[in-house]
Design a protein around this motif. Structure first.
Motif, PDB file in Angstrom:
ATOM      1  N   LYS A 283       0.810  -1.223   0.000  1.00 17.14           N
ATOM      2  CA  LYS A 283       0.000   0.000   0.000  1.00 17.14           C
ATOM      3  C   LYS A 283       0.843   1.273   0.000  1.00 17.14           C
ATOM      4  N   THR A 284       2.113   1.184   0.361  1.00 14.96           N
ATOM      5  CA  THR A 284       2.992   2.352   0.321  1.00 14.96           C
ATOM      6  C   THR A 284       3.558   2.486  -1.083  1.00 14.96           C
ATOM      7  N   ARG A 285       3.266   3.628  -1.748  1.00 13.86           N
ATOM      8  CA  ARG A 285       3.654   3.789  -3.153  1.00 13.86           C
ATOM      9  C   ARG A 285       4.292   5.151  -3.382  1.00 13.86           C
ATOM     10  N   LEU A 286       5.265   5.169  -4.272  1.00 15.37           N
ATOM     11  CA  LEU A 286       5.844   6.411  -4.766  1.00 15.37           C
ATOM     12  C   LEU A 286       5.438   6.536  -6.223  1.00 15.37           C
ATOM     13  N   ILE A 287       4.686   7.591  -6.549  1.00 12.69           N
ATOM     14  CA  ILE A 287       4.172   7.754  -7.913  1.00 12.69           C
ATOM     15  C   ILE A 287       4.570   9.123  -8.463  1.00 12.69           C
ATOM     16  N   GLU A 288       4.679   9.191  -9.786  1.00 15.67           N
ATOM     17  CA  GLU A 288       4.943  10.469 -10.437  1.00 15.67           C
ATOM     18  C   GLU A 288       3.630  11.241 -10.503  1.00 15.67           C
ATOM     19  N   PHE A 289       3.625  12.411  -9.891  1.00 14.43           N
ATOM     20  CA  PHE A 289       2.366  13.157  -9.749  1.00 14.43           C
ATOM     21  C   PHE A 289       2.704  14.631  -9.565  1.00 14.43           C
ATOM     22  N   GLY A 290       2.029  15.494 -10.324  1.00 13.73           N
ATOM     23  CA  GLY A 290       2.276  16.918 -10.189  1.00 13.73           C
ATOM     24  C   GLY A 290       2.043  17.641 -11.499  1.00 13.73           C
ATOM     25  N   ARG A 291       2.395  18.910 -11.551  1.00  9.20           N
ATOM     26  CA  ARG A 291       2.059  19.742 -12.708  1.00  9.20           C
ATOM     27  C   ARG A 291       2.789  19.323 -13.980  1.00  9.20           C
ATOM     28  N   PHE A 292       3.966  18.677 -13.837  1.00  9.89           N
ATOM     29  CA  PHE A 292       4.723  18.268 -15.024  1.00  9.89           C
ATOM     30  C   PHE A 292       4.645  16.775 -15.296  1.00  9.89           C
ATOM     31  N   ALA A 293       3.913  16.038 -14.442  1.00  2.00           N
ATOM     32  CA  ALA A 293       3.902  14.579 -14.540  1.00  2.00           C
ATOM     33  C   ALA A 293       3.350  14.097 -15.873  1.00  2.00           C
ATOM     34  N   ALA A 294       2.214  14.648 -16.314  1.00  2.00           N
ATOM     35  CA  ALA A 294       1.587  14.185 -17.554  1.00  2.00           C
ATOM     36  C   ALA A 294       2.497  14.426 -18.753  1.00  2.00           C
ATOM     37  N   ALA A 295       3.080  15.634 -18.862  1.00  2.00           N
ATOM     38  CA  ALA A 295       3.945  15.956 -19.997  1.00  2.00           C
ATOM     39  C   ALA A 295       5.205  15.093 -19.989  1.00  2.00           C
ATOM     40  N   ASN A 296       5.794  14.903 -18.819  1.00  2.00           N
ATOM     41  CA  ASN A 296       7.017  14.101 -18.729  1.00  2.00           C
ATOM     42  C   ASN A 296       6.751  12.650 -19.109  1.00  2.00           C
ATOM     43  N   ARG A 297       5.623  12.114 -18.683  1.00  5.95           N
ATOM     44  CA  ARG A 297       5.304  10.719 -18.988  1.00  5.95           C
ATOM     45  C   ARG A 297       4.969  10.556 -20.474  1.00  5.95           C
ATOM     46  N   LYS A 304      -0.770   7.972 -18.695  1.00  8.82           N
ATOM     47  CA  LYS A 304      -1.025   9.139 -17.857  1.00  8.82           C
ATOM     48  C   LYS A 304      -0.657   8.842 -16.402  1.00  8.82           C
ATOM     49  N   PRO A 305      -0.429   9.872 -15.589  1.00  7.11           N
ATOM     50  CA  PRO A 305       0.011   9.671 -14.196  1.00  7.11           C
ATOM     51  C   PRO A 305      -0.955   8.811 -13.396  1.00  7.11           C
ATOM     52  N   GLU A 306      -0.387   8.051 -12.465  1.00  9.16           N
ATOM     53  CA  GLU A 306      -1.198   7.246 -11.556  1.00  9.16           C
ATOM     54  C   GLU A 306      -1.964   8.162 -10.605  1.00  9.16           C
ATOM     55  N   THR A 307      -2.921   7.594  -9.927  1.00 14.29           N
ATOM     56  CA  THR A 307      -3.706   8.320  -8.935  1.00 14.29           C
ATOM     57  C   THR A 307      -3.406   7.770  -7.545  1.00 14.29           C
ATOM     58  N   PHE A 308      -3.819   8.500  -6.526  1.00 16.24           N
ATOM     59  CA  PHE A 308      -3.696   7.993  -5.159  1.00 16.24           C
ATOM     60  C   PHE A 308      -4.933   8.399  -4.363  1.00 16.24           C
ATOM     61  N   ASP A 309      -5.225   7.642  -3.319  1.00 17.78           N
ATOM     62  CA  ASP A 309      -6.393   7.884  -2.474  1.00 17.78           C
ATOM     63  C   ASP A 309      -5.972   8.497  -1.143  1.00 17.78           C
ATOM     64  N   PHE A 310      -6.768   9.437  -0.665  1.00 17.87           N
ATOM     65  CA  PHE A 310      -6.500  10.066   0.631  1.00 17.87           C
ATOM     66  C   PHE A 310      -7.801  10.610   1.194  1.00 17.87           C
ATOM     67  N   LEU A 311      -8.155  10.149   2.385  1.00 19.22           N
ATOM     68  CA  LEU A 311      -9.335  10.623   3.111  1.00 19.22           C
ATOM     69  C   LEU A 311     -10.615  10.568   2.285  1.00 19.22           C
ATOM     70  N   GLY A 312     -10.812   9.447   1.596  1.00 15.11           N
ATOM     71  CA  GLY A 312     -12.066   9.216   0.882  1.00 15.11           C
ATOM     72  C   GLY A 312     -12.103   9.693  -0.549  1.00 15.11           C
ATOM     73  N   PHE A 313     -11.030  10.372  -1.007  1.00 16.30           N
ATOM     74  CA  PHE A 313     -11.004  10.911  -2.366  1.00 16.30           C
ATOM     75  C   PHE A 313      -9.850  10.315  -3.172  1.00 16.30           C
ATOM     76  N   THR A 314     -10.116  10.027  -4.446  1.00 17.95           N
ATOM     77  CA  THR A 314      -9.064   9.692  -5.398  1.00 17.95           C
ATOM     78  C   THR A 314      -8.545  10.995  -5.994  1.00 17.95           C
ATOM     79  N   HIS A 315      -7.223  11.183  -5.926  1.00 13.77           N
ATOM     80  CA  HIS A 315      -6.593  12.411  -6.429  1.00 13.77           C
ATOM     81  C   HIS A 315      -6.004  12.141  -7.813  1.00 13.77           C
ATOM     82  N   ILE A 316      -6.327  13.024  -8.759  1.00  7.65           N
ATOM     83  CA  ILE A 316      -6.007  12.809 -10.172  1.00  7.65           C
ATOM     84  C   ILE A 316      -5.338  14.056 -10.735  1.00  7.65           C
ATOM     85  N   CYS A 317      -4.296  13.863 -11.540  1.00  5.68           N
ATOM     86  CA  CYS A 317      -3.693  14.980 -12.276  1.00  5.68           C
ATOM     87  C   CYS A 317      -4.653  15.419 -13.380  1.00  5.68           C
TER      88      CYS A 317
END
Length: 441
Positions: A283-297, A304-317
């Motif tokens: 469950k511990t993951r390091l993912i590429e995520f942020g303002r430049f993640a999509a362009a770099n990938r 496209k960048p992976e997502t992560f979950d925190f406090l009930g929400f999926t966070h998406i670039c």
């Protein structure tokens, strides 16, 4: 809570002060406030004493409890263990303390809060006065969108509340608390054990999930194990920007550099192990995520960048529609939405023979409660989907009431929906707006 403000003032003036005389703040008046603050319909502990029953002789009961606490004759009772289902199919143990333990624990929490609210870090949000999940979500959103974050570490501490080391916890508390009577109280709660099906079992590690005292003890533990260490690490060892948001044992960090994030992960595992904790490997993951993640990938030919979950929400670039500016889109975790909708449909089916107005009042509370948490900017599709599933479930339940009800038309259900079901609309401001109000600097 008259008088407790003096504790906070002393804690603010001297960060190294150890408090030697705190028990006199546990007064009958404070215990009375703790009693009034308890949930009236909370499940009773192993003594089966409810809030209403205890209140029948409230003056005598509180006087007796106060005398036992101050004289040292007070004894903590084992917590009644029940099991709640977890999203992954497992079960989570919850301890239900007896009412008197809840009263004393709440009074002690109020005293400890005066001290530790001066010590806890700003990025710690869980179970603290004046802070909630949305404050943590706002801070994370702003941190990722406005700081140089290209990598996100979603850290999961394996079974944290079940693995807290008692000896380390007491050592951490003793950094600020030198009142031996208060320390004995905490030890009593840690060692009280649990009762399951009439069988008592000893507890040597962990804090009872569900106990009033557990959240602040968990925050104290992680303050010394994680928060102070992370803050020092990012100031002294990090060359790029580092952000952190912690809500209880849920931790998300953002890094500017991948190599630094990987170096930190290894250091974090070692740090956790030193204090009896472990990061969950899957469950511990390091993912590429942020303002430049999509362009770099995209430049590397990757998805496209992976997502992560925190406090009930999926966070998406994501980006805004108009100017294509980078934002973090948040939507309700899909599994959680489906599970909640299914539970509501099953419950309304059980209530199908209740008067329609009674069903409507219950559904209004359910939907409004869901919206109060999940109706954040960008999540309209998810809250619309939940509301639609609730309406479908209600229609199905009404049509199952009798043969006559099977002819219930959509026109009738529309009138019922307009009367009882709240409209799905955004209820929360944009994170940057609310964060600027609560943290002007």
């Amino acid at each position: 809570m008259i008088g407790l403000d003096r504790i906070r003032e002393a804690a603010r003036k001297d960060k190294n002060l150890r408090f030697t005389n705190l028990m006199h703040h546990i007064t009958i008046e404070l215990l009375q406030e703790a009693y009034e603050a308890l949930k009236r319909d909370a499940a009773p502990g192993i003594d089966n004493v409810t809030w209403q029953q205890y209140g029948e002789e409230i003056v005598g009961n509180l006087s007796s409890l106060h005398q036992r606490v101050q004289s040292g004759k007070y004894r903590a009772m084992p917590s009644k263990r029940i099991w709640l289902p977890k999203p992954d199919g497992g079960r989570r143990p919850i301890g239900i303390a007896v009412l008197e333990d809840k009263l004393v624990q709440q009074a002690v929490v109020w005293v400890l809060n005066q001290i530790y609210e001066e010590d806890f870090m700003g990025f710690s949000y869980g179970f603290r006065p004046g802070r909630n999940q949305h404050n943590a979500l706002d801070a994370l959103w702003v941190g990722i969108t406005q700081r140089k974050v290209s990598w996100v570490l979603d850290a999961d501490i394996r079974s944290f509340f079940d693995t807290v080391d008692h000896e380390w916890l007491i050592k951490f508390v003793e950094h600020r608390i030198a009142d031996q009577r208060l320390l004995r109280l905490i030890r009593k709660w840690l060692r009280a054990g649990v009762s399951e099906d009439g069988q008592w079992s000893k507890t040597t590690v962990g804090t009872p999930q569900g106990a009033v005292i557990s959240p602040i003890l968990a925050n104290i533990y992680l303050h010394y194990v994680l928060d102070l260490w992370v803050n020092h690490w990012r100031k002294k060892q990090a060359s790029g920007e580092v952000i952190i948001v912690r809500y209880a044992d849920d931790v998300v960090m953002g890094f500017q550099n991948r190599s630094e994030a990987e170096r930190f992960m290894q250091a974090l595992r070692e740090r956790m192990a030193k204090f009896g904790l472990e990061l969950h490997h899957e469950k511990t993951r390091l993912i590429e995520f942020g303002r430049f993640a999509a362009a770099n990938r995209t430049a590397r030919g990757e998805d496209k960048p992976e997502t992560f979950d925190f406090l009930g929400f999926t966070h998406i670039c994501a980006t805004t529609r108009k100017d294509k500016r980078f934002i973090v889109r948040r939507k309700t975790i899909a599994k959680r939405l489906r599970r909640k909708a299914r539970a509501v449909r099953e419950e309304i089916m059980r209530r199908r023979h209740d008067p329609v107005s009674k069903q409507g009042k219950w559904l209004r509370l359910v939907v409004q409660g869901h919206l109060n948490y999940y109706a954040v900017p960008g999540n309209k599709q998810s809250i619309d989907a939940f509301r639609t599933e609730v309406i479908k479930g209600w229609l199905q339940a009404l049509r199952r009431r009798s043969q006559k009800s099977r002819s219930l038309t959509w026109e009738r259900i529309k009138r019922l929906v307009a009367t009882w079901i709240p409209t799905a609309k955004r209820l929360h401001p944009y994170p940057c707006q609310r964060l600027c109000v609560t943290n002007p600097r």
